[in-house]
Design a protein around this motif. Structure first.
Motif, PDB file in Angstrom:
ATOM      1  N   TRP A 120       0.832  -1.199   0.000  1.00  0.00           N
ATOM      2  CA  TRP A 120       0.000   0.000   0.000  1.00  0.00           C
ATOM      3  C   TRP A 120       0.869   1.252   0.000  1.00  0.00           C
ATOM      4  CZ3 TRP A 120      -5.272   0.164  -0.468  1.00  0.00           C
ATOM      5  CH2 TRP A 120      -5.929  -1.059  -0.368  1.00  0.00           C
ATOM      6  N   LEU A 121       0.421   2.266  -0.748  1.00  0.00           N
ATOM      7  CA  LEU A 121       1.095   3.560  -0.828  1.00  0.00           C
ATOM      8  C   LEU A 121       0.185   4.624  -0.240  1.00  0.00           C
ATOM      9  CD1 LEU A 121       2.219   3.230  -4.549  1.00  0.00           C
ATOM     10  CD2 LEU A 121       3.638   2.852  -2.512  1.00  0.00           C
ATOM     11  N   GLU A 122       0.783   5.691   0.300  1.00  0.00           N
ATOM     12  CA  GLU A 122      -0.017   6.772   0.871  1.00  0.00           C
ATOM     13  C   GLU A 122       0.483   8.124   0.395  1.00  0.00           C
ATOM     14  OE1 GLU A 122       0.468   6.361   5.141  1.00  0.00           O
ATOM     15  OE2 GLU A 122       2.082   7.840   5.145  1.00  0.00           O
ATOM     16  N   ARG A 123      -0.425   9.088   0.438  1.00  0.00           N
ATOM     17  CA  ARG A 123      -0.106  10.490   0.175  1.00  0.00           C
ATOM     18  C   ARG A 123      -0.957  11.327   1.113  1.00  0.00           C
ATOM     19  NH1 ARG A 123       1.211  11.208  -6.167  1.00  0.00           N
ATOM     20  NH2 ARG A 123       2.305  12.995  -5.318  1.00  0.00           N
ATOM     21  N   SER A 124      -0.429  12.468   1.519  1.00  0.00           N
ATOM     22  CA  SER A 124      -1.217  13.370   2.358  1.00  0.00           C
ATOM     23  C   SER A 124      -1.953  14.365   1.465  1.00  0.00           C
ATOM     24  CB  SER A 124      -0.323  14.098   3.364  1.00  0.00           C
ATOM     25  OG  SER A 124       0.624  14.897   2.699  1.00  0.00           O
ATOM     26  N   TYR A 125      -2.980  14.979   2.039  1.00  0.00           N
ATOM     27  CA  TYR A 125      -3.778  15.946   1.287  1.00  0.00           C
ATOM     28  C   TYR A 125      -4.357  16.987   2.233  1.00  0.00           C
ATOM     29  CZ  TYR A 125      -7.919  13.471   3.037  1.00  0.00           C
ATOM     30  OH  TYR A 125      -8.877  12.902   3.838  1.00  0.00           O
ATOM     31  N   GLU A 126      -4.854  18.052   1.623  1.00  0.00           N
ATOM     32  CA  GLU A 126      -5.645  19.030   2.361  1.00  0.00           C
ATOM     33  C   GLU A 126      -7.032  19.055   1.739  1.00  0.00           C
ATOM     34  OE1 GLU A 126      -3.730  22.836   2.058  1.00  0.00           O
ATOM     35  OE2 GLU A 126      -4.520  23.210   0.059  1.00  0.00           O
ATOM     36  N   ILE A 127      -8.033  19.285   2.558  1.00  0.00           N
ATOM     37  CA  ILE A 127      -9.415  19.335   2.082  1.00  0.00           C
ATOM     38  C   ILE A 127      -9.667  20.683   1.415  1.00  0.00           C
ATOM     39  CG2 ILE A 127     -11.852  19.315   2.752  1.00  0.00           C
ATOM     40  CD1 ILE A 127     -11.013  17.441   5.074  1.00  0.00           C
ATOM     41  N   VAL A 128     -10.205  20.633   0.212  1.00  0.00           N
ATOM     42  CA  VAL A 128     -10.581  21.840  -0.524  1.00  0.00           C
ATOM     43  C   VAL A 128     -12.072  22.102  -0.333  1.00  0.00           C
ATOM     44  CG1 VAL A 128     -10.762  22.865  -2.834  1.00  0.00           C
ATOM     45  CG2 VAL A 128      -8.735  21.530  -2.200  1.00  0.00           C
ATOM     46  N   ALA A 129     -12.878  21.031  -0.374  1.00  0.00           N
ATOM     47  CA  ALA A 129     -14.325  21.160  -0.192  1.00  0.00           C
ATOM     48  C   ALA A 129     -14.889  19.841   0.319  1.00  0.00           C
ATOM     49  CB  ALA A 129     -15.002  21.537  -1.499  1.00  0.00           C
ATOM     50  N   ASP A 130     -15.838  19.946   1.236  1.00  0.00           N
ATOM     51  CA  ASP A 130     -16.573  18.771   1.696  1.00  0.00           C
ATOM     52  C   ASP A 130     -17.726  18.498   0.741  1.00  0.00           C
ATOM     53  OD1 ASP A 130     -15.267  18.027   4.174  1.00  0.00           O
ATOM     54  OD2 ASP A 130     -16.003  19.940   4.961  1.00  0.00           O
ATOM     55  N   ALA A 131     -18.196  17.272   0.729  1.00  0.00           N
ATOM     56  CA  ALA A 131     -19.345  16.917  -0.098  1.00  0.00           C
ATOM     57  C   ALA A 131     -20.556  17.740   0.321  1.00  0.00           C
ATOM     58  CB  ALA A 131     -19.648  15.433   0.044  1.00  0.00           C
ATOM     59  N   GLU A 132     -21.353  18.144  -0.646  1.00  0.00           N
ATOM     60  CA  GLU A 132     -22.570  18.902  -0.360  1.00  0.00           C
ATOM     61  C   GLU A 132     -23.746  17.984  -0.044  1.00  0.00           C
ATOM     62  OE1 GLU A 132     -23.318  21.631  -3.563  1.00  0.00           O
ATOM     63  OE2 GLU A 132     -21.383  22.617  -3.313  1.00  0.00           O
ATOM     64  N   SER A 133     -23.605  16.710  -0.377  1.00  0.00           N
ATOM     65  CA  SER A 133     -24.680  15.749  -0.179  1.00  0.00           C
ATOM     66  C   SER A 133     -24.058  14.400   0.168  1.00  0.00           C
ATOM     67  CB  SER A 133     -25.510  15.626  -1.469  1.00  0.00           C
ATOM     68  OG  SER A 133     -26.397  14.536  -1.391  1.00  0.00           O
ATOM     69  N   ASP A 134     -24.774  13.571   0.903  1.00  0.00           N
ATOM     70  CA  ASP A 134     -24.269  12.231   1.179  1.00  0.00           C
ATOM     71  C   ASP A 134     -24.909  11.185   0.280  1.00  0.00           C
ATOM     72  OD1 ASP A 134     -26.794  12.168   2.273  1.00  0.00           O
ATOM     73  OD2 ASP A 134     -26.144  11.611   4.284  1.00  0.00           O
ATOM     74  N   GLU A 135     -25.613  11.641  -0.764  1.00  0.00           N
ATOM     75  CA  GLU A 135     -26.225  10.716  -1.721  1.00  0.00           C
ATOM     76  C   GLU A 135     -25.165  10.163  -2.665  1.00  0.00           C
ATOM     77  OE1 GLU A 135     -29.583  12.385  -3.757  1.00  0.00           O
ATOM     78  OE2 GLU A 135     -30.339  13.312  -1.932  1.00  0.00           O
ATOM     79  N   SER A 136     -25.385   8.954  -3.149  1.00  0.00           N
ATOM     80  CA  SER A 136     -24.483   8.349  -4.121  1.00  0.00           C
ATOM     81  C   SER A 136     -24.558   9.103  -5.433  1.00  0.00           C
ATOM     82  CB  SER A 136     -24.866   6.894  -4.364  1.00  0.00           C
ATOM     83  OG  SER A 136     -24.696   6.148  -3.197  1.00  0.00           O
TER      84      SER A 136
END
Length: 122
Positions: free
Chosen positions: A82-98
């Motif tokens: 397994w490989l990993e990378r870090s990130y920063e959040i730009v935007a959260d989801a506006e909906s939890d629908e698929s």
């Protein structure tokens, strides 16, 4: 980060630590000879954007990559490929629908681990 490959405890750990993971041997897509793990580690660059889903549903965030790929440090996963990378959040989801719109190679309703979104469709 599919629930069939990544259990809830690991998923929560990665979310809390702003880490995305891909297995180095995740299969190539379409006509590519490069595994999606190779795309994750060699093609994706620091400052590239991505979307994170829980499998083919539950869009979570849009993020920006902040590190190079390295072996995953969680619970010996790096020893398993397994490989990993870090990130920063730009935007959260506006909906939890698929996501239920048109299916394309890069959409959340496809098996799209590391597929670039064409610029014309962003």
């Amino acid at each position: 980060m599919s629930p069939k490959d990544i259990g809830e405890e690991a998923f929560n750990h990665f979310n809390e630590n702003n880490t995305i993971v891909v297995h180095s041997q995740t299969k190539a897509m379409a006509s590519s000879y490069q595994t999606q793990g190779e795309t994750f580690s060699k093609q994706i660059k620091v400052d590239d954007y991505f979307y994170l889903c829980r499998g083919n549903s539950n869009f979570e965030i849009i993020g920006r990559i902040t590190s190079e790929a390295k072996p995953c440090e969680y619970d010996g996963w790096g020893d398993d490929g397994w490989l990993e990378r870090s990130y920063e959040i730009v935007a959260d989801a506006e909906s939890d629908e698929s996501y239920n719109d048109e299916k394309k190679w890069w959409t959340p309703n496809a098996n799209s681990t590391c597929i670039p979104i064409p610029k014309a469709e962003i």
